[in-house]
Write an enzyme that holds these catalytic residues in place. Sequence first.
Site, PDB file in Angstrom:
ATOM      1  N   PHE A  22      37.141  39.883  54.452  1.00  0.00           N
ATOM      2  CA  PHE A  22      37.542  39.766  55.862  1.00  0.00           C
ATOM      3  C   PHE A  22      38.998  40.199  56.050  1.00  0.00           C
ATOM      4  O   PHE A  22      39.516  40.174  57.162  1.00  0.00           O
ATOM      5  CB  PHE A  22      37.447  38.310  56.343  1.00  0.00           C
ATOM      6  CG  PHE A  22      36.078  37.706  56.272  1.00  0.00           C
ATOM      7  CD1 PHE A  22      34.939  38.491  56.272  1.00  0.00           C
ATOM      8  CD2 PHE A  22      35.930  36.322  56.233  1.00  0.00           C
ATOM      9  CE1 PHE A  22      33.679  37.923  56.223  1.00  0.00           C
ATOM     10  CE2 PHE A  22      34.668  35.746  56.183  1.00  0.00           C
ATOM     11  CZ  PHE A  22      33.535  36.541  56.173  1.00  0.00           C
ATOM     12  N   LYS A  72      43.871  41.810  39.459  1.00  0.00           N
ATOM     13  CA  LYS A  72      45.051  40.968  39.657  1.00  0.00           C
ATOM     14  C   LYS A  72      45.929  40.836  38.412  1.00  0.00           C
ATOM     15  O   LYS A  72      47.144  40.643  38.532  1.00  0.00           O
ATOM     16  CB  LYS A  72      44.642  39.579  40.150  1.00  0.00           C
ATOM     17  CG  LYS A  72      44.123  39.554  41.576  1.00  0.00           C
ATOM     18  CD  LYS A  72      43.866  38.127  42.020  1.00  0.00           C
ATOM     19  CE  LYS A  72      43.359  38.072  43.453  1.00  0.00           C
ATOM     20  NZ  LYS A  72      43.157  36.680  43.912  1.00  0.00           N
ATOM     21  N   ASP A 109      48.238  33.573  46.793  1.00  0.00           N
ATOM     22  CA  ASP A 109      47.065  32.691  46.771  1.00  0.00           C
ATOM     23  C   ASP A 109      47.491  31.230  46.668  1.00  0.00           C
ATOM     24  O   ASP A 109      47.041  30.372  47.429  1.00  0.00           O
ATOM     25  CB  ASP A 109      46.153  33.043  45.590  1.00  0.00           C
ATOM     26  CG  ASP A 109      45.453  34.373  45.767  1.00  0.00           C
ATOM     27  OD1 ASP A 109      45.156  34.734  46.923  1.00  0.00           O
ATOM     28  OD2 ASP A 109      45.200  35.056  44.763  1.00  0.00           O
ATOM     29  N   GLY A 134      36.752  23.623  38.698  1.00  0.00           N
ATOM     30  CA  GLY A 134      36.796  25.084  38.753  1.00  0.00           C
ATOM     31  C   GLY A 134      38.135  25.612  38.281  1.00  0.00           C
ATOM     32  O   GLY A 134      39.187  25.154  38.740  1.00  0.00           O
ATOM     33  N   GLY A 136      38.532  29.231  37.700  1.00  0.00           N
ATOM     34  CA  GLY A 136      38.533  30.680  37.869  1.00  0.00           C
ATOM     35  C   GLY A 136      39.726  31.121  38.696  1.00  0.00           C
ATOM     36  O   GLY A 136      40.768  30.457  38.706  1.00  0.00           O
ATOM     37  N   ALA A 138      40.490  31.144  41.991  1.00  0.00           N
ATOM     38  CA  ALA A 138      41.003  30.191  42.978  1.00  0.00           C
ATOM     39  C   ALA A 138      41.596  28.967  42.302  1.00  0.00           C
ATOM     40  O   ALA A 138      42.693  28.512  42.644  1.00  0.00           O
ATOM     41  CB  ALA A 138      39.894  29.778  43.936  1.00  0.00           C
ATOM     42  N   TYR A 229      35.388  28.129  52.980  1.00  0.00           N
ATOM     43  CA  TYR A 229      35.446  27.826  54.414  1.00  0.00           C
ATOM     44  C   TYR A 229      34.241  28.378  55.173  1.00  0.00           C
ATOM     45  O   TYR A 229      34.187  28.331  56.405  1.00  0.00           O
ATOM     46  CB  TYR A 229      36.753  28.328  55.040  1.00  0.00           C
ATOM     47  CG  TYR A 229      37.016  29.809  54.905  1.00  0.00           C
ATOM     48  CD1 TYR A 229      36.541  30.715  55.838  1.00  0.00           C
ATOM     49  CD2 TYR A 229      37.758  30.304  53.836  1.00  0.00           C
ATOM     50  CE1 TYR A 229      36.797  32.071  55.727  1.00  0.00           C
ATOM     51  CE2 TYR A 229      38.019  31.653  53.703  1.00  0.00           C
ATOM     52  CZ  TYR A 229      37.543  32.533  54.655  1.00  0.00           C
ATOM     53  OH  TYR A 229      37.788  33.881  54.535  1.00  0.00           O
ATOM     54  N   GLY A 250      38.910  25.565  53.108  1.00  0.00           N
ATOM     55  CA  GLY A 250      39.812  26.609  52.647  1.00  0.00           C
ATOM     56  C   GLY A 250      40.240  27.630  53.679  1.00  0.00           C
ATOM     57  O   GLY A 250      40.883  28.621  53.324  1.00  0.00           O
TER      58      GLY A 250
END
Length: 286
Positions: A22, A72, A109, A134, A136, A138, A229, A250
């Site tokens: 997005f 990244k 981030d 988690g 990873g 995020a 989100y 989020g």
Amino acid sequence: MAKVDINTKMITLLGDPLKQSFAAQMQNCGYEAAGLNMIYFYTEVNNEHLADVVNGIRYMNFAGFAVTKPNKVKVLEYLDELDPLCEKMGASNTVVKTPEGKLVGYNTDGIGFIRSMERDGNVKIDENTYFCIGSGGAGRAMCSALAYYGAKKIYITDVFEESSKALVEDINKNFAPVAEFCPAGDFSKVKEATVVLNASGIGMGSHVGENPLPKEFISKDQFYFDACYNPAKTQFLLDAEEAGATILNGLGMSLYQGAAQIEYWTGQEPPIEAMRQKLLDIISEK
């Protein structure tokens, strides 16, 4: 959107795949609202050709570029300087091209997560203990930022235990000795946390309706955050809300990380509310 002319500054997102993003809609809305002669677009590229694309950007009319999976970490090899947080995290999602032509790496981030927690959740980062599900992309950004901004303690778990162990090791080495590994499925430390985080992706996509945290571990006295989100309330958040806990999704994390990118690229205050409304409009159309 303003007409593209010879003075238009370009921004591109380097990643693969990008069809789910997005970012361009939110960013271009922000540029238009701020009266900026800029345009954001997508460039699907992976590690194999990343060096070629980055080198081309050096000689074109770019203000910088954004970076996502799988680039990244690899992109750091092609940058001239790194912001301290970016360097400690070992990953960049935002690169600024300076007037002198240098490429400087940042990571927004974690900044987006921290700003959302503080502004939307009224969470004082250095006064809390965290349990994160988690490790990873995020989870790494969230936990690294928490350590950078003074979290008391961070418990980290993941079904991929090597991933969570590696993140714990990196945080304790590069930030502060505040992270502790929790084996997959072991939620005994949740009771010691004041803030519980879901960065696993469970609750979205094909996992809608699933909660990585058994309900019996949820307490009404805790704060619950989900990096997802869409849906606005995952099962993780619904179960926490039912128990009487405070919850936050989020959306703000995504919003503030994008806004921080505009700050880095332009030096201007971004139009937060216009960008927030654009994100909400996009989600409502899905």
